[in-house]
Design a protein around this motif. Structure first.
Motif, PDB file in Angstrom:
ATOM      1  N   ALA A 173       0.831  -1.213   0.000  1.00 61.09           N
ATOM      2  CA  ALA A 173       0.000   0.000   0.000  1.00 61.09           C
ATOM      3  C   ALA A 173       0.861   1.257   0.000  1.00 61.09           C
ATOM      4  CB  ALA A 173      -0.938  -0.008   1.208  1.00 61.09           C
ATOM      5  N   LYS A 174       1.944   1.248   0.785  1.00 61.20           N
ATOM      6  CA  LYS A 174       2.811   2.433   0.881  1.00 61.20           C
ATOM      7  C   LYS A 174       3.749   2.574  -0.304  1.00 61.20           C
ATOM      8  CE  LYS A 174       4.955   4.285   4.173  1.00 61.20           C
ATOM      9  NZ  LYS A 174       5.166   5.248   5.254  1.00 61.20           N
ATOM     10  N   GLY A 175       4.002   1.456  -0.990  1.00 60.10           N
ATOM     11  CA  GLY A 175       5.027   1.483  -2.021  1.00 60.10           C
ATOM     12  C   GLY A 175       6.395   1.526  -1.360  1.00 60.10           C
TER      13      GLY A 175
ATOM     14  N   PRO B 144       3.690   1.871   9.995  1.00 63.33           N
ATOM     15  CA  PRO B 144       4.486   3.016   9.577  1.00 63.33           C
ATOM     16  C   PRO B 144       3.581   4.246   9.561  1.00 63.33           C
ATOM     17  CG  PRO B 144       3.723   1.845   7.646  1.00 63.33           C
ATOM     18  CD  PRO B 144       3.161   1.117   8.856  1.00 63.33           C
ATOM     19  N   SER B 145       4.150   5.405   9.310  1.00 59.23           N
ATOM     20  CA  SER B 145       3.328   6.592   9.119  1.00 59.23           C
ATOM     21  C   SER B 145       2.441   6.356   7.888  1.00 59.23           C
ATOM     22  CB  SER B 145       4.209   7.826   8.938  1.00 59.23           C
ATOM     23  OG  SER B 145       5.167   7.609   7.902  1.00 59.23           O
ATOM     24  N   ALA B 146       1.200   6.871   7.955  1.00 59.94           N
ATOM     25  CA  ALA B 146       0.192   6.559   6.934  1.00 59.94           C
ATOM     26  C   ALA B 146       0.297   7.497   5.732  1.00 59.94           C
ATOM     27  CB  ALA B 146      -1.207   6.611   7.548  1.00 59.94           C
ATOM     28  N   ASN B 147       1.416   7.393   5.036  1.00 56.64           N
ATOM     29  CA  ASN B 147       1.640   8.195   3.829  1.00 56.64           C
ATOM     30  C   ASN B 147       2.331   7.322   2.806  1.00 56.64           C
ATOM     31  OD1 ASN B 147       3.871   8.688   6.034  1.00 56.64           O
ATOM     32  ND2 ASN B 147       4.899   8.785   4.045  1.00 56.64           N
ATOM     33  N   ARG B 148       2.272   7.716   1.538  1.00 59.85           N
ATOM     34  CA  ARG B 148       3.015   6.983   0.516  1.00 59.85           C
ATOM     35  C   ARG B 148       4.503   7.135   0.784  1.00 59.85           C
ATOM     36  NH1 ARG B 148      -0.138   3.821  -2.784  1.00 59.85           N
ATOM     37  NH2 ARG B 148      -2.208   4.751  -2.866  1.00 59.85           N
TER      38      ARG B 148
ATOM     39  N   ILE C  99       4.654  15.475  14.464  1.00 56.58           N
ATOM     40  CA  ILE C  99       5.945  15.032  13.950  1.00 56.58           C
ATOM     41  C   ILE C  99       6.220  13.667  14.582  1.00 56.58           C
ATOM     42  CG2 ILE C  99       7.587  15.941  15.654  1.00 56.58           C
ATOM     43  CD1 ILE C  99       8.769  17.444  13.074  1.00 56.58           C
ATOM     44  N   GLU C 100       6.956  12.793  13.875  1.00 50.11           N
ATOM     45  CA  GLU C 100       7.096  11.406  14.314  1.00 50.11           C
ATOM     46  C   GLU C 100       7.811  11.249  15.654  1.00 50.11           C
ATOM     47  OE1 GLU C 100       7.782  12.646  11.430  1.00 50.11           O
ATOM     48  OE2 GLU C 100       6.732  11.498   9.885  1.00 50.11           O
ATOM     49  N   SER C 101       7.719  10.014  16.162  1.00 48.64           N
ATOM     50  CA  SER C 101       8.369   9.694  17.430  1.00 48.64           C
ATOM     51  C   SER C 101       9.893   9.813  17.315  1.00 48.64           C
ATOM     52  CB  SER C 101       8.004   8.270  17.862  1.00 48.64           C
ATOM     53  OG  SER C 101       8.476   7.318  16.917  1.00 48.64           O
TER      54      SER C 101
ATOM     55  N   VAL D  34       4.979  13.208   2.290  1.00 51.63           N
ATOM     56  CA  VAL D  34       4.699  13.921   3.534  1.00 51.63           C
ATOM     57  C   VAL D  34       3.785  13.076   4.437  1.00 51.63           C
ATOM     58  CG1 VAL D  34       3.697  16.027   4.476  1.00 51.63           C
ATOM     59  CG2 VAL D  34       4.931  16.103   2.286  1.00 51.63           C
ATOM     60  N   SER D  35       4.114  12.976   5.720  1.00 44.68           N
ATOM     61  CA  SER D  35       3.326  12.188   6.669  1.00 44.68           C
ATOM     62  C   SER D  35       1.933  12.782   6.856  1.00 44.68           C
ATOM     63  CB  SER D  35       4.037  12.123   8.028  1.00 44.68           C
ATOM     64  OG  SER D  35       5.352  11.655   7.869  1.00 44.68           O
ATOM     65  N   ALA D  36       1.046  11.985   7.444  1.00 44.83           N
ATOM     66  CA  ALA D  36      -0.355  12.373   7.610  1.00 44.83           C
ATOM     67  C   ALA D  36      -0.638  12.748   9.059  1.00 44.83           C
ATOM     68  CB  ALA D  36      -1.255  11.217   7.185  1.00 44.83           C
TER      69      ALA D  36
HETATM   70 MG    MG Z   1       7.277   7.639   7.755  1.00 46.45          MG
END
Ligand code: MG
Ligand code: TXA
Length: 327
Positions: free
Chosen positions: A49-51, A140-144, A177-179, A148-150
């Motif tokens: 899904a993320k590629g 993972p973060s829900a972005n391609r 912003i991510e962990s 850019v992260s969601a």
């Molecule tokens: Mg990410």
């Protein structure tokens, strides 16, 4: 596909995860794209899904720290101390993996990323998933991949269509912003990714600053030079350079979209102008939404005023450096 995080929908989401489907859920950092971490087909679906290339490992999200021993075979005292101080919260620990952890999750590495998120919807989902017999959720973060992260449910829907069964809408993510990622795979702790938990907080609990990982370190997508990137060519410009460049904007420069935190929109500027907050936490909170909105303007270039130098800006500087890296 986007639903409110009612108890019924959280229950539905937990059942979907348990059945091997993908569910997106809010965390205090960014939205995650979750799959049952014990189900190899489900985890493979996340990569598809993320590629995302298969060798890039995923973080396993746990309902609470007591599950650690089922995922990690060694938990050094420093890791214990950080988990006790900051979980549930925006911290990911990289630890030597337990033998039962799937290769698809770790990208074949001998370590695994673990985190107990603090967002009430994430916690409720994980607890329900555990009640159904589940253990951890790889997310993972829900972005391609590379984009850019969601930080809002709508961002997730923009990036994914039918691949995601359900998106639990928890509103905008608190940190945005991510962990922060700290690895305990050598004799001393190494900071692999600056993030929502500050270096000062880590240092306070560890008794000294962790070593800073080199960007060539373990296969971590967030550590690739080019990442978190808008499609529009994007440049970072220090304040003075931005002021001077703004003085030369005209028909030959095309449509410019600007994100500035200390400069006001010049009266004659007729591109797109976004004012960013001048406080670090507020800036981080809005960063990904701003990058997505700037990108949506289909400008010829995005110009971003270089953020300040202080340590509290390090996660924002890291993301912007990668968002603007060319090549
Ligand atoms: Mg990410
Ligand atoms: O805030 C966050 O951490 C969000 C939310 C959803 O929890 N997740 C997130 O996941 O940012 P992702 O996949 O976009 O970034 C996870 C990072 C990647 O850079 C990955 O390579 C690294 O963690 N990572 C995971 N396991 C690792 C391991 N065993 N060794 C080194 N890095 C690892």
């Amino acid at each position: 596909m986007i639903v409110s995080p009612s108890p019924e929908n959280i229950d539905r989401a937990a059942h979907l995860l348990h059945a091997g489907s993908l569910v997106s859920f809010p965390t205090e950092t960014v939205y995650g794209l979750g799959a049952d971490a014990r189900n190899p087909e489900a985890v493979r679906r996340v990569f598809a899904a993320k590629g995302r290339p298969a060798e890039h490992p995923l973080i396993v999200h746990l309902a609470d720290a007591s599950a650690l021993s089922r995922w990690a075979r060694a938990i050094p005292p420093g890791a214990h101390a950080l988990a006790a101080a900051f979980w549930p919260g925006p911290l990911t620990l990289i630890l030597p993996r337990d033998t039962n952890v799937l290769d698809v999750v770790t990208g074949g590495q001998d370590s695994v990323g673990l985190r107990v998120p603090g967002h009430p919807v994430a916690r409720a989902l994980l607890q329900r998933f555990v009640a159904l017999g589940g253990d951890g959720v790889a997310a993972p973060s829900a972005n391609r991949f590379g984009r850019v992260s969601a930080t809002m449910a709508l961002h997730v829907a923009e990036d994914f269509g039918g691949e995601v069964e359900l998106i639990l809408d928890g509103g905008p993510c608190r940190h945005g912003i991510e962990s922060t990622i700290v690895a305990f795979t050598s004799d001393e702790p190494v900071l692999l990714r600056p993030g929502a938990l500050s270096m000062a907080e880590l240092t306070r609990v560890l008794g000294r600053a962790p070593k800073i990982g080199s960007s060539a370190a373990p296969r971590a997508p967030g550590t690739l030079a080019s990442h978190y990137a808008p499609r529009t060519p994007t440049r970072l410009l220090p304040r003075e350079e931005l002021l001077s460049a703004l003085g030369h904007v005209g028909s030959s420069t095309g449509h410019i979209a600007v994100l500035a935190h200390s400069i006001e929109q010049p009266p004659l500027f007729d591109g797109t102008w976004f004012d960013a907050p001048s406080h670090d936490a507020a800036y981080a909170h809005e960063l990904y939404a701003n990058l997505r909105a700037l990108d949506a303007r289909a400008a010829d270039e995005i110009w971003i005023e270089t953020p300040p130098d202080g340590p509290e800006w390090s996660a924002v500087r890291d993301r912007l450096r990668r968002a603007t890296h060319r090549g």
